[in-house]
Write an enzyme that holds these catalytic residues in place. Structure first.
Site, PDB file in Angstrom:
ATOM      1  CG  ASP A  62     -48.330  32.269 -25.597  1.00 42.79           C
ATOM      2  OD1 ASP A  62     -48.967  32.522 -25.524  1.00 42.79           O
ATOM      3  OD2 ASP A  62     -47.939  30.983 -25.491  1.00 42.79           O
TER       4      ASP A  62
ATOM      5  N   GLY B 121       3.627  31.881 -47.354  1.00 43.08           N
ATOM      6  CA  GLY B 121       4.579  33.315 -47.773  1.00 43.08           C
ATOM      7  C   GLY B 121       4.240  34.532 -46.623  1.00 43.08           C
ATOM      8  CG  ASP B 122       6.327  38.348 -45.550  1.00 39.65           C
ATOM      9  OD1 ASP B 122       5.034  39.132 -45.549  1.00 39.65           O
ATOM     10  OD2 ASP B 122       6.966  38.380 -43.898  1.00 39.65           O
TER      11      ASP B 122
ATOM     12  NE  ARG C  94     -11.701  37.808 -34.806  1.00 43.60           N
ATOM     13  CZ  ARG C  94     -12.427  36.310 -35.351  1.00 43.60           C
ATOM     14  NH1 ARG C  94     -11.664  35.536 -36.097  1.00 43.60           N
ATOM     15  NH2 ARG C  94     -13.208  36.165 -35.094  1.00 43.60           N
TER      16      ARG C  94
END
Ligand SMILES: O=c1[nH]cc([C@@H]2O[C@H](COP(=O)(O)OP(=O)(O)OP(=O)(O)O)[C@@H](O)[C@H]2O)c(=O)[nH]1
Length: 608
Positions: free
Chosen positions: A88, A495-496, A512
């Site tokens: 507050d 591509g790999d 990730r």
């Protein structure tokens, strides 16, 4: 960064901000805290005269706001909060307490009182720690206040009215917003600026650090009582997890002994039967969400007026009785609001659960329902055998488990949609965890639909981003592309990354990706990235990490189990990532917590 170690502790907890103030929400989310917002319904009408000081009034109001929310959420939800934060803000001048003006005239009388003078801004903050004993709610309150002095210039009547007509004063304590137009009225500020805006972040960090990282008894002489722990080095983080009482619950060393301390350590005494029942029933909540998504309940409700169960049943072609039960379950889970006029999507559902939204998690949910659910039924075998369960669940024998995931075109698109939704969730935080404006070219390895690439392009107009992913992925990414000028900055190259030459770039990104692979494959991939990255270039890694003791419940350990069942990889701690990167010539390894599902690591390639 100062909140980071504490934020990591709070990630496992359900944190609720008991405030409708957009400023408080912004300040805390910018600091990396993850929380839900449940505005308090407490009427700010305490008798001001009964408080000895203005700050005692602000602290009591903050406490009442937080208590109101803690009680309501506990009653309403299947999952009760762990921590509720209330605040507050008031202005004190000449013995008066000023809150938000009721109307323009009230704003004028407030601003006239402040005109040409110095005044105090107080924010009271209450942090409520909730625990549950046999379904009963126990609450412990920590509270504090912060004072900032602000002086207004001498302002003309005309200027005050012009400011009032802007509309800005109406929802602000004292009738001004220092962070916007109101800043022009202010001659000086002494103290914490954010305290005036509505939330004393610095004091809050110190308070949390005090609660969660009390100094070891032997260090009491050396550690400054109110200092914030060191944060942005890996060493700092691992040291912190060693600190006594540095577990996931606050330590109450300043507050007494006995039962409170036992509670605080989060040991067996802290786990109550109601929490256990929640875990036992967890799958039912997931299945309710999966079913509602699959039956397109959230699409049927759209953003329009509330619909009755009968109307929804008609739209989704299901029984009235069954639909009513499902809608009630969704309301109990906080996905729908139930009013006397019917059901409607909550903000959360509108944003994430409709199948057509920019941040839709619809595909991820369908993927979890069909694919991940199936794999998890074989968890016991995964634990016994220590390996993924694709052959059992899907009949796939591929070396790369993801090959078995997307066999039909429908499954493949759902998979891409799932990855797209997940990536969108954290793309902004990943793109902005570090200032990347010095780079002109980036290559997002395994960047899939380009969700992160587009966010990078939006954030850094001078950056060209190449998304490098398997040809079968690239051929289907078109449908996930946004419109807008930044799309020209993004190129897709098939591509790999284990076989093909990597595109040239100053900045490589593995978002990730590494968790999907075994240590051997991670070394192989990092060695290829390191070989392509020029000295001075960088590698950005985004991963959901385990805490150093591998004790964090969520979000670290469940993904770890996830990876056991469905991939060959594993979750790693920040220091494991640091060692991996250093082993491949990347130094100056820095980490940033995003407060989201991933942490971000930036490392620089040095001369071989
Ligand atoms: O310079 C600024 N001063 C104050 C503010 C904003 O003012 C309000 C203060 O009101 P309160 O503490 O009662 O908080 P509410 O907005 O009502 O939200 P609750 O959920 O806590 O009831 C606060 O929003 C400050 O941010 C400002 O913006 N600038």
């Amino acid at each position: 960064m100062a909140l980071y170690p504490v934020v990591r502790k709070l990630l496992q907890k359900r944190v609720v901000l008991a405030s409708a103030s957009p400023r408080r929400q912004e300040i805390l989310s910018n600091a990396g805290l993850r929380f839900e917002v449940v505005p308090s319904r407490f009427k700010e009408q305490l008798n001001k005269a009964s408080f000895p000081t203005p700050y005692a009034y602000a602290m009591e109001t903050a406490k009442q706001k937080a208590l109101d929310v803690a009680r309501r959420v506990h009653q309403k939800d299947l999952r009760a909060p762990d921590i509720v934060i209330g605040a507050d803000t008031i202005v004190a001048v000449g013995g008066l307490i000023l809150e938000k003006p009721m109307d323009k005239q009230d704003a004028y009388s407030m601003l006239s009182r402040l005109n040409g003078k110095e005044h105090s801004v107080f924010t009271g903050v209450a942090i409520i720690h909730c625990s549950y004993q046999d379904g009963r709610l126990d609450m412990e309150v920590s509270e504090f206040y912060e004072e900032t002095l602000v002086k207004f210039s001498q302002l003309s009547e005309e200027l005050l009215w012009e400011y009032i007509h802007s509309g800005e004063p109406m929802d602000k304590a004292g009738g001004y917003g220092i962070q916007a137009l109101g800043g022009m009225l202010v001659e000086y500020v002494r103290g914490d600026f954010l305290n005036v805006v509505g939330f004393p972040l610095n004091h809050f960090c110190k308070k949390l650090a005090e609660l969660y990282f009390p100094p070891r008894p032997e260090n009491v002489q050396r550690v400054k009582h109110d200092s914030i722990p060191p944060v942005d080095t890996f060493e700092g983080l691992s040291d912190l997890s060693d600190v006594e009482g540095g577990g996931s619950s606050p330590a109450h060393s300043q507050q007494g002994h006995g039962t409170k301390d036992t509670h605080a350590k989060g040991t067996v005494a802290g786990l109550h039967s109601s929490a256990l029942l929640e875990v036992i029933d967890g799958f039912k909540a997931s299945k309710a969400l999966f079913t509602a998504s699959k039956m397109k309940v959230f699409d049927a409700l759209g953003d329009g007026a509330p619909l009755s169960a009968v109307d929804v049943a008609r739209k989704i072609d299901a029984s009235e009785h069954g639909t009513g039960r499902l809608l009630d379950a969704c309301a109990a889970l906080g996905l729908l609001e139930k009013t006397h006029r019917g059901y409607r999507n909550t903000e959360l559902a509108s944003r994430y659960l409709r199948s057509d939204g920019e941040f839709s998690l619809h595909s991820l949910i369908l993927h979890s329902d069909t694919h991940v659910w199936n794999l998890f039924t074989h968890l016991e075998s995964a634990v016994r055998e220590g390996t993924h369960q694709h052959p059992r669940a899907l009949g796939s024998t591929a070396d790369d488990p993801s090959q078995g995931t997307c066999r039909s075109q429908d499954q493949k698109l759902r998979c891409l949609g799932a990855m797209h939704g997940l990536s969108k969730l954290s793309a902004h935080q990943v793109a902005t965890a570090f200032d990347l404006s010095q780079f002109t070219s980036a290559c997002d390895l395994g960047g899939c639909t380009g969700a992160l690439a587009h966010e990078l392009a939006r954030e850094y107009p001078g950056l060209k981003v190449t998304v490098f992913d398997l040809p079968e992925v690239i051929e289907d990414v078109k449908r996930f592309q946004p419109n807008g000028p930044q799309t020209e900055q993004v190129t897709f190259v098939p591509g790999d990354f284990f076989k093909d030459r990597l595109p040239e770039a100053d900045l490589y990104i593995l978002s990730r990706i590494l968790h999907d692979w075994s240590d051997e494959k991670v070394h192989e991939l990092l060695s290829r990235v390191s070989g392509s990255c020029k000295p001075g270039g960088c590698l950005l890694v985004a991963e959901s990490t385990l805490d150093e003791e591998k004790q964090a419940a969520r979000p670290g350990l469940l993904p770890s189990l996830d990876l056991l069942v469905q991939a060959q990889g594993r979750a790693r701690s920040l220091s494991e990532y640091r060692h991996l990167l250093q082993a491949h010539g990347f130094t100056d390894v820095r980490a940033a917590g995003t407060g989201n599902i991933v942490d971000v690591i930036l490392a620089t390639r040095t001369e071989p």
